[in-house]
Design an enzyme around this catalytic site. Structure first.
Site, mmCIF file in Angstrom:
data_model
loop_
_atom_site.group_PDB
_atom_site.id
_atom_site.type_symbol
_atom_site.label_atom_id
_atom_site.label_comp_id
_atom_site.label_asym_id
_atom_site.label_seq_id
_atom_site.Cartn_x
_atom_site.Cartn_y
_atom_site.Cartn_z
ATOM 1 N N CYS A 112 44.955 44.968 22.302
ATOM 2 C CA CYS A 112 46.053 43.307 22.271
ATOM 3 C C CYS A 112 47.448 44.316 22.486
ATOM 4 O O CYS A 112 47.370 45.398 21.463
ATOM 5 C CB CYS A 112 45.532 43.108 21.303
ATOM 6 S SG CYS A 112 46.980 42.014 20.427
ATOM 7 N N ASP A 162 55.749 38.257 25.144
ATOM 8 C CA ASP A 162 54.238 38.381 25.124
ATOM 9 C C ASP A 162 54.526 37.254 24.127
ATOM 10 O O ASP A 162 55.728 36.877 24.178
ATOM 11 C CB ASP A 162 54.786 39.424 24.151
ATOM 12 C CG ASP A 162 53.217 40.028 22.931
ATOM 13 O OD1 ASP A 162 52.137 39.812 23.729
ATOM 14 O OD2 ASP A 162 53.555 39.909 21.957
ATOM 15 N N SER A 163 53.272 37.252 23.448
ATOM 16 C CA SER A 163 53.353 36.221 22.600
ATOM 17 C C SER A 163 53.950 36.370 21.356
ATOM 18 O O SER A 163 54.254 35.198 19.967
ATOM 19 C CB SER A 163 51.694 35.630 22.067
ATOM 20 O OG SER A 163 51.628 37.202 20.970
ATOM 21 N N HIS A 188 49.485 44.029 19.987
ATOM 22 C CA HIS A 188 50.337 44.119 18.935
ATOM 23 C C HIS A 188 49.209 45.261 18.399
ATOM 24 O O HIS A 188 49.877 45.734 17.304
ATOM 25 C CB HIS A 188 49.527 42.830 18.318
ATOM 26 C CG HIS A 188 50.048 41.600 18.240
ATOM 27 N ND1 HIS A 188 50.445 40.949 19.310
ATOM 28 C CD2 HIS A 188 51.413 40.604 17.970
ATOM 29 C CE1 HIS A 188 51.504 39.802 19.313
ATOM 30 N NE2 HIS A 188 51.848 40.141 17.740
ATOM 31 N N GLU A 225 51.727 39.914 12.797
ATOM 32 C CA GLU A 225 53.321 39.778 13.715
ATOM 33 C C GLU A 225 53.697 39.356 12.615
ATOM 34 O O GLU A 225 55.064 39.204 12.393
ATOM 35 C CB GLU A 225 52.942 38.008 14.044
ATOM 36 C CG GLU A 225 53.472 37.503 14.665
ATOM 37 C CD GLU A 225 54.381 37.677 16.513
ATOM 38 O OE1 GLU A 225 55.835 37.674 16.104
ATOM 39 O OE2 GLU A 225 53.625 38.694 16.913
ATOM 40 N N CYS A 242 51.175 41.117 27.365
ATOM 41 C CA CYS A 242 50.010 40.984 27.038
ATOM 42 C C CYS A 242 49.118 40.770 27.305
ATOM 43 O O CYS A 242 48.453 39.745 28.228
ATOM 44 C CB CYS A 242 50.687 39.291 26.150
ATOM 45 S SG CYS A 242 49.782 37.957 25.254
HETATM 46 N N1 DGL Z 1 49.829 40.404 22.253
HETATM 47 C C1 DGL Z 1 49.089 39.976 22.485
HETATM 48 C C2 DGL Z 1 48.000 40.553 23.513
HETATM 49 O O1 DGL Z 1 47.747 41.575 24.357
HETATM 50 C C3 DGL Z 1 48.568 39.105 21.392
HETATM 51 C C4 DGL Z 1 48.041 38.041 21.654
HETATM 52 C C5 DGL Z 1 47.833 36.534 20.596
HETATM 53 O O2 DGL Z 1 49.461 36.391 20.288
HETATM 54 O O3 DGL Z 1 47.216 36.617 19.777
HETATM 55 O O4 DGL Z 1 46.636 40.228 23.511
#
Ligand code: DGL
Length: 266
Positions: free
Chosen positions: A181, A7-8, A183, A150, A70
């Site tokens: 998302c 993931d990011s 997150h 984050e 992600c």
């Molecule tokens: N967890 C990522 C998602 O599901 C977030 C992406 C981001 O870094 O903007 O889209």
């Protein structure tokens, strides 16, 4: 067996958590690309490039499957990764999320909260309408949420107002809300308080089911014996601030993150 998850940043931990609950015979390598977070405000090309680098890293570490934990990376780079890395199955989170949303929605009106890129790509609308064109899908891109989560989201009046301002931009008669998302499950309780009796869909659960399905197939094909481990091994590789990742991750997972490393790429 080894599962590669990326993931990011910390968001993919919501998927890792469900994988951990369902799979006890494979180890996990998690890659959080927090140095390049948020992906949601980058271009498709930039995300593809980053995902290819992470894919190489995971393949070099001998994973048997790659999970794109992600939504943004799934929207931008699932096909690219599948074209490049043909030796392992690659699973995204959108298809599983879309399938469950369809199952749960009674009035066929589904809302999706996501990053701006995911919303713009209309990836959920496409996935849902491919399964059943009678569903209506409404997507809202929430630019500020991912970076705030984050950095360690705090439940406060101000943050509630922000969440509310995003949710209010979806039609009120949706009966199902997808956390589009990875997150957002980290702030699920705060979202839940604002949406009345709408159903929340977290694609992580179904994604983990698909990972299990693929690993079972692989075990059958290769004769691999699935032996339950007392404790599966998890290595975390974090391209950005390791301490922040550890803090937010431990709060969400409710356990110590022991093996956290800085990768050589990123
Ligand atoms: N967890 C990522 C998602 O599901 C977030 C992406 C981001 O870094 O903007 O889209």
């Amino acid at each position: 067996m080894k599962i590669g998850v990326f993931d990011s940043g910390v968001g993919g931990l919501s998927v890792l958590k469900k994988i951990k609950e369902k799979i006890d015979f494979a180890d996990i390598i998690y890659y959080g690309d927090s140095l390049n977070s948020p992906y949601g405000s980058k271009s498709v090309e930039e995300i593809q490039k980053l995902c290819l680098e992470i894919g190489e890293f995971l393949i070099d570490n001998r994973v048997d499957i790659i999970v794109i934990a992600c939504n943004t990376a799934t929207a931008a780079a699932l096909d690219t990764l599948r074209e490049r890395f043909t030796s392992v199955p690659i699973i995204g989170v959108v298809q599983p999320g879309a399938a469950i949303a369809i199952k749960e929605s009674k009035n066929r009106k589904i809302g999706v909260l996501s990053t701006p890129l995911t919303a713009k790509s209309r990836v959920y609308e496409k996935a849902i309408k491919t399964i059943n064109s009678k569903y209506e899908v409404f997507q809202k891109g929430c630019e500020l949420l991912c970076p705030m989560i984050e950095r360690g989201w705090e439940s406060s009046e101000r943050n509630t107002e922000l969440l509310k301002s995003y949710i209010e931009q979806l039609p009120n008669d949706i009966d199902t809300l997808v956390l589009g998302c990875t997150h957002y499950p980290l702030i699920r309780e705060d979202i839940e308080k604002l949406i009345g009796n709408k159903k929340i869909i977290d694609p992580a659960e179904e994604t983990a089911m698909q990972v299990l399905f693929e690993l079972n197939k692989l075990a059958l094909r290769t004769g691999f014996k699935k032996i339950k481990k007392d404790k599966i091994g998890i290595d975390y590789f974090v391209s950005g601030d390791i301490e922040m990742f550890r803090k937010v991750g431990e709060r969400f997972l409710g356990e110590k993150l022991l093996n956290v490393y800085q990768p050589l790429i990123g």
